[in-house]
Design a protein around this motif. Structure first.
Motif, PDB file in Angstrom:
ATOM      1  N   ASP A 211     -26.230  17.091  12.302  1.00  0.00           N
ATOM      2  CA  ASP A 211     -26.589  16.926  13.704  1.00  0.00           C
ATOM      3  C   ASP A 211     -25.291  16.772  14.487  1.00  0.00           C
ATOM      4  OD1 ASP A 211     -27.444  16.181  16.220  1.00  0.00           O
ATOM      5  OD2 ASP A 211     -28.918  14.734  15.517  1.00  0.00           O
ATOM      6  N   ALA A 212     -24.784  17.883  15.042  1.00  0.00           N
ATOM      7  CA  ALA A 212     -23.483  17.849  15.721  1.00  0.00           C
ATOM      8  C   ALA A 212     -23.450  16.907  16.917  1.00  0.00           C
ATOM      9  CB  ALA A 212     -23.080  19.271  16.119  1.00  0.00           C
ATOM     10  N   PRO A 213     -24.461  16.912  17.819  1.00  0.00           N
ATOM     11  CA  PRO A 213     -24.397  15.994  18.965  1.00  0.00           C
ATOM     12  C   PRO A 213     -24.329  14.525  18.554  1.00  0.00           C
ATOM     13  CG  PRO A 213     -26.027  17.704  19.358  1.00  0.00           C
ATOM     14  CD  PRO A 213     -25.608  17.834  17.929  1.00  0.00           C
ATOM     15  N   GLN A 214     -24.990  14.169  17.455  1.00  0.00           N
ATOM     16  CA  GLN A 214     -24.992  12.789  16.986  1.00  0.00           C
ATOM     17  C   GLN A 214     -23.916  12.514  15.940  1.00  0.00           C
ATOM     18  OE1 GLN A 214     -26.945  10.339  18.237  1.00  0.00           O
ATOM     19  NE2 GLN A 214     -27.737  11.842  19.698  1.00  0.00           N
ATOM     20  N   SER A 215     -23.167  13.548  15.554  1.00  0.00           N
ATOM     21  CA  SER A 215     -22.154  13.427  14.502  1.00  0.00           C
ATOM     22  C   SER A 215     -22.746  12.759  13.259  1.00  0.00           C
ATOM     23  CB  SER A 215     -20.939  12.632  15.004  1.00  0.00           C
ATOM     24  OG  SER A 215     -20.305  13.297  16.059  1.00  0.00           O
ATOM     25  N   ALA A 216     -23.882  13.294  12.808  1.00  0.00           N
ATOM     26  CA  ALA A 216     -24.611  12.706  11.685  1.00  0.00           C
ATOM     27  C   ALA A 216     -24.831  13.752  10.595  1.00  0.00           C
ATOM     28  CB  ALA A 216     -25.953  12.142  12.138  1.00  0.00           C
TER      29      ALA A 216
ATOM     30  N   TYR B   6     -24.619   9.796   6.954  1.00  0.00           N
ATOM     31  CA  TYR B   6     -23.299   9.415   7.461  1.00  0.00           C
ATOM     32  C   TYR B   6     -23.272   9.729   8.955  1.00  0.00           C
ATOM     33  CZ  TYR B   6     -21.813   9.297   2.575  1.00  0.00           C
ATOM     34  OH  TYR B   6     -21.696   9.019   1.231  1.00  0.00           O
ATOM     35  N   ARG B   7     -22.958   8.713   9.747  1.00  0.00           N
ATOM     36  CA  ARG B   7     -22.991   8.899  11.199  1.00  0.00           C
ATOM     37  C   ARG B   7     -21.764   8.260  11.838  1.00  0.00           C
ATOM     38  NH1 ARG B   7     -27.514   9.748  14.282  1.00  0.00           N
ATOM     39  NH2 ARG B   7     -28.795   9.057  12.516  1.00  0.00           N
ATOM     40  N   LEU B   8     -21.177   8.947  12.815  1.00  0.00           N
ATOM     41  CA  LEU B   8     -20.043   8.398  13.552  1.00  0.00           C
ATOM     42  C   LEU B   8     -20.557   7.579  14.726  1.00  0.00           C
ATOM     43  CD1 LEU B   8     -17.049   8.120  14.226  1.00  0.00           C
ATOM     44  CD2 LEU B   8     -17.207  10.279  15.484  1.00  0.00           C
ATOM     45  N   ASN B   9     -20.253   6.281  14.706  1.00  0.00           N
ATOM     46  CA  ASN B   9     -20.542   5.404  15.845  1.00  0.00           C
ATOM     47  C   ASN B   9     -19.322   5.445  16.749  1.00  0.00           C
ATOM     48  OD1 ASN B   9     -20.918   3.304  17.657  1.00  0.00           O
ATOM     49  ND2 ASN B   9     -21.815   1.926  16.144  1.00  0.00           N
ATOM     50  N   GLN B  10     -19.371   6.305  17.747  1.00  0.00           N
ATOM     51  CA  GLN B  10     -18.200   6.529  18.572  1.00  0.00           C
ATOM     52  C   GLN B  10     -17.800   5.303  19.375  1.00  0.00           C
ATOM     53  OE1 GLN B  10     -19.196  10.071  20.815  1.00  0.00           O
ATOM     54  NE2 GLN B  10     -18.577  11.418  19.151  1.00  0.00           N
TER      55      GLN B  10
ATOM     56  N   TYR C 246     -17.114  30.169   8.873  1.00  0.00           N
ATOM     57  CA  TYR C 246     -17.499  28.763   8.951  1.00  0.00           C
ATOM     58  C   TYR C 246     -18.217  28.514  10.267  1.00  0.00           C
ATOM     59  CZ  TYR C 246     -14.951  27.255   4.801  1.00  0.00           C
ATOM     60  OH  TYR C 246     -14.537  27.075   3.505  1.00  0.00           O
ATOM     61  N   THR C 247     -19.268  27.716  10.200  1.00  0.00           N
ATOM     62  CA  THR C 247     -20.054  27.419  11.394  1.00  0.00           C
ATOM     63  C   THR C 247     -20.660  26.028  11.283  1.00  0.00           C
ATOM     64  OG1 THR C 247     -21.966  28.115  12.730  1.00  0.00           O
ATOM     65  CG2 THR C 247     -22.082  28.519  10.359  1.00  0.00           C
ATOM     66  N   ALA C 248     -20.996  25.440  12.430  1.00  0.00           N
ATOM     67  CA  ALA C 248     -21.623  24.114  12.445  1.00  0.00           C
ATOM     68  C   ALA C 248     -23.145  24.214  12.422  1.00  0.00           C
ATOM     69  CB  ALA C 248     -21.170  23.336  13.682  1.00  0.00           C
ATOM     70  N   GLN C 249     -23.704  25.396  12.708  1.00  0.00           N
ATOM     71  CA  GLN C 249     -25.154  25.580  12.743  1.00  0.00           C
ATOM     72  C   GLN C 249     -25.528  26.758  11.842  1.00  0.00           C
ATOM     73  OE1 GLN C 249     -27.132  23.472  14.180  1.00  0.00           O
ATOM     74  NE2 GLN C 249     -25.513  22.278  15.169  1.00  0.00           N
ATOM     75  N   PRO C 250     -25.593  26.533  10.531  1.00  0.00           N
ATOM     76  CA  PRO C 250     -25.815  27.647   9.602  1.00  0.00           C
ATOM     77  C   PRO C 250     -27.289  27.892   9.305  1.00  0.00           C
ATOM     78  CG  PRO C 250     -25.379  25.670   8.366  1.00  0.00           C
ATOM     79  CD  PRO C 250     -25.355  25.266   9.825  1.00  0.00           C
ATOM     80  N   ASP C 251     -27.548  29.065   8.748  1.00  0.00           N
ATOM     81  CA  ASP C 251     -28.820  29.339   8.095  1.00  0.00           C
ATOM     82  C   ASP C 251     -28.753  28.631   6.739  1.00  0.00           C
ATOM     83  OD1 ASP C 251     -30.870  30.323   6.532  1.00  0.00           O
ATOM     84  OD2 ASP C 251     -30.640  32.396   7.200  1.00  0.00           O
TER      85      ASP C 251
END
Length: 233
Positions: A94-99, A151-155, A192-197
């Motif tokens: 989950d890119a927006p949540q860095s999770a 694993y999540r980044l708490n910014q 390389y991509t952040a939103q793969p199939d």
């Protein structure tokens, strides 16, 4: 007649004091520089050690993601059919949540904690149960413990958390990219991509940027790549 008294004149004393002051300042500067270098190297080594610990743990779980036993399908008897979502997408970003969510086989030394259990005879049946609600394994069945790691980044706090608990502090960024193939039957990585199939994922690249709270060294970004060993979609 008395012999002339010999000694140091005022000019000589001033020159000696000036020379001593210059030497003292040079030694002080050398000490300060050496101490600053030592502290910088120690801080850098500490960041490297923290990154090595976290990334090694994550890489192990990436390699185990999707390892749900011997059979290609698992009957879901878990509460709310929660296991089915984990089975369909063992690796999720989950890119927006860095999770990053990893559904993996729990290592043998991980203790008793896990989300689900798979009872399988590795020939014809595989059934997923919620932990604590599984029946006693039938004769000839093996039990696989499956856990979900998030694993999540708490910014706001600058922390990388594992299932809501702080894992490492002073984190500036956490990024995940997937190496994907050009087609489902292609073994190599095309990009390389952040939103793969999910069906095209062949590897996972993890990047972690750590900061020194005392500002003794610059921020450092550490990255590793792990090949996917099991299906991801």
């Amino acid at each position: 007649m008395k012999r002339a008294t010999r000694g140091f004149g005022l000019v000589e004393i001033m020159l000696a004091l000036l020379l001593g002051l210059v030497i003292s300042l040079a030694l002080a500067q050398i000490f300060i520089t050496s101490r600053s270098t030592f502290l910088s190297q120690a801080a850098s080594a500490s960041l490297q050690e923290d990154a090595r610990f976290v990334l090694a743990k994550m890489i192990q779980e990436v390699r185990l993601a999707g390892a749900f036993g011997c059979l290609a399908s698992v009957r879901d008897e878990s509460t709310g059919a929660a296991f089915s979502a984990a089975f369909r997408s063992p690796v999720q970003w989950d890119a927006p949540q860095s999770a990053l969510t990893l559904n993996t086989t729990a290592p043998a030394d991980s203790g008793s904690w896990h989300n689900w259990e798979i009872h399988t005879d590795c020939t014809s049946t595989a059934i997923a149960w919620t932990r604590g609600r599984a029946p006693k394994p039938a004769e000839g069945e093996h039990v696989l413990a499956i856990h979900q790691q998030v694993y999540r980044l708490n910014q706001g706090a600058g922390e990388l958390t594992l299932n809501g608990q702080p894992l490492i502090s002073n984190v500036g960024a956490f990024e995940v990219l997937f190496g994907v193939a050009s087609a489902a039957d292609a073994p190599g990585i095309a990009r390389y991509t952040a939103q793969p199939d999910p069906g095209l994922i062949r590897s996972v690249r993890l990047a972690l940027t750590l900061l020194d709270p005392a500002d003794r060294t610059r921020e450092q970004t550490f990255s590793v790549v792990a090949a996917i060993r099991n299906r991801t979609g």
